[in-house]
Design an enzyme around this catalytic site. Structure first.
Site, PDB file in Angstrom:
ATOM      1  N   CYS A  63      63.989  -1.005 -18.679  1.00 42.78           N
ATOM      2  CA  CYS A  63      63.229  -0.621 -19.869  1.00 42.78           C
ATOM      3  C   CYS A  63      62.565   0.738 -19.683  1.00 42.78           C
ATOM      4  CB  CYS A  63      62.177  -1.687 -20.163  1.00 42.78           C
ATOM      5  SG  CYS A  63      61.144  -1.305 -21.595  1.00 42.78           S
ATOM      6  N   GLN A 240      44.175   3.926 -32.397  1.00 43.66           N
ATOM      7  CA  GLN A 240      44.176   3.840 -30.941  1.00 43.66           C
ATOM      8  C   GLN A 240      45.019   2.647 -30.509  1.00 43.66           C
ATOM      9  OE1 GLN A 240      43.060   6.233 -29.148  1.00 43.66           O
ATOM     10  NE2 GLN A 240      41.993   7.336 -30.780  1.00 43.66           N
ATOM     11  N   GLU A 287      39.741  15.312 -42.832  1.00 39.17           N
ATOM     12  CA  GLU A 287      41.073  14.872 -42.393  1.00 39.17           C
ATOM     13  C   GLU A 287      42.115  15.431 -43.356  1.00 39.17           C
ATOM     14  OE1 GLU A 287      44.487  13.361 -41.256  1.00 39.17           O
ATOM     15  OE2 GLU A 287      42.716  13.074 -39.991  1.00 39.17           O
ATOM     16  N   CYS A 361      44.464  13.555 -26.299  1.00 40.37           N
ATOM     17  CA  CYS A 361      45.490  12.762 -25.625  1.00 40.37           C
ATOM     18  C   CYS A 361      46.412  13.657 -24.804  1.00 40.37           C
ATOM     19  CB  CYS A 361      46.306  11.966 -26.647  1.00 40.37           C
ATOM     20  SG  CYS A 361      47.191  12.990 -27.831  1.00 40.37           S
TER      21      CYS A 361
END
Length: 406
Positions: A63, A240, A287, A361
């Protein structure tokens, strides 16, 4: 060929002199195997590292969902901390690092799965390592049990909605109303297909099914809780990956903006940070996606005990907030996409706002943006690394920046 692994690359592969990339290896290990185009795809471990452990998942060798399950938890934690430290050092920066916060196994509430029709039905899973082949993962140690429970439903949707040779992708997200499913790459949605897909969704108790941006049905609202606000995000919205990871990031952000009266939240999404912060301060959330902004606003309007929240749909890449628009705000929360936010960070840097909570991130873009703030007179008080992509090379970062006194 016999090689010694010198370090890990940014994707988690071992790297030997050459460079030669060797998957599922650790620094200091001596390996042997055939090298093709700078890679040793099937290494034999001659001298294992003391940090090597037996993978807990039966699918690990094939995987492609995990790349570091052969390493001890301590090794992975230290390596992820070092990845962020190295990125900062590359920009000439140092910072205090808090202990890493790691999500437990079986806690991924959001994942991308692939589906493909077979002669006898269909198969659902992740892609195998380094190929486009799909492998089924019934014993996956990453996924929340609720996500694994809907795989039979995804199988039915693949049989009904995938082309003979094509692949269909599913983004599955756990919510208070059940699992929210977004399917892409399937057959066009006509009326007959809509009815059939809705029946499948009902049988398998999906909260909502979206097919190529079209909502097929919403059986239960796929509610996410941000603070004490109930938010119904658009299908496919960024969230998240684990609730534990989100709690760690939100806790750090709340600490950074503590004592502020007005907070500006940039790249706010559906309110992951805006709505918890609204318990202690007024918030202006910005946003680019108008649907996400609308979901945030509705969540705030139906919540109780929150201070005033205003919203703005605005493309912060093309039209970043300018310094005079920061007037009256005590703190900024900024959580840009992986590429970072060079244009917006440049304006934040000269805004003079007292405290900045930067969430990222990507260690590279984080460090690049951090040095801009440093050069404008901000200090990095501390960095918190959050590992919610367990056994992968990915990290989340939240850091506190404070304006130096003149």
């Amino acid at each position: 060929m016999k090689l010694t692994i010198e370090r890990l690359g940014h994707l988690g592969d071992g790297i030997a002199a050459g460079p030669v990339f060797v998957p599922m290896t650790l620094p200091g290990e001596v390996v042997e195997g055939d090298v093709v185009d700078g890679k040793m795809p099937t290494p034999r471990i001659l001298t294992p590292s003391t940090d090597r452990v037996k993978p807990i998942c039966s699918h690990y060798k094939s995987c492609g969902g995990c790349s570091l399950m052969h390493a001890s938890d301590d090794f992975v934690a230290n390596w992820k901390q070092d990845v962020v430290k190295t990125a900062l050092e590359g920009q000439g920066l140092e910072a205090e690092f808090r202990p890493i916060q790691t999500s437990p196994p079986g806690s991924r509430r959001r994942a991308g799965l692939a589906g493909k029709r077979t002669k006898n039905g269909a198969m659902i899973g992740f892609h195998t390592r380094g190929t486009g082949t799909i492998i089924e993962v019934p014993n996956c140690q990453l996924l929340d049990p609720a996500l694994k429970k809907v795989i039979p439903g995804l199988t039915e949707l693949t049989v009904a909605g995938a082309s003979r040779k094509g692949e269909i992708s599913f983004l599955v997200t756990q919510s208070l109303g059940g699992v929210d499913v977004v399917a892409k790459g399937g057959k066009p949605l006509d009326e007959a297909a809509r009815v059939e897909f809705a029946q499948i969704a009902n049988r398998h108790e999906l909260a909502r099914l979206t097919w190529d941006d079209n909502i097929v049905c919403e059986i239960n609202a796929p509610i996410q809780m941000f603070g004490n606000a109930r938010v119904n995000p658009p299908g496919g919205t960024f969230l998240q990956a684990t609730s534990e990871g989100e709690k760690a990031l939100v806790s750090a952000v709340l600490e950074i903006v503590s004592g502020s009266k007005r907070v500006l939240d940039l790249f706010s999404g559906c309110g992951t940070f805006s709505l918890p912060v609204a318990k202690i301060a007024e918030v202006h959330a910005v946003e680019g996606d108008a649907e996400m902004v609308a979901a945030l606003d509705q969540g705030w309007r139906f919540a109780t005990g929150l201070k005033h929240v205003t919203t703005e749909a605005r493309d912060l890449f093309r039209r970043p907030l300018l310094p005079d628009e920061f007037k009256g705000f005590d703190a900024v929360v900024i959580d840009p996409p992986r590429a970072g936010a060079e244009a917006q960070i440049a304006e934040v840097a000269v805004s003079g706002v007292k405290a900045i909570a930067m969430v990222s991130c990507n260690p590279v873009s984080f460090a690049r943006d951090a040095v801009v703030l440093k050069n404008a007179g901000y200090e990095i008080d501390w960095v918190q690394v959050v590992d919610q992509f367990r056994w992968s090379p990915h990290v989340e970062i939240v850091a506190k920046f404070s304006k130096r006194r003149a």
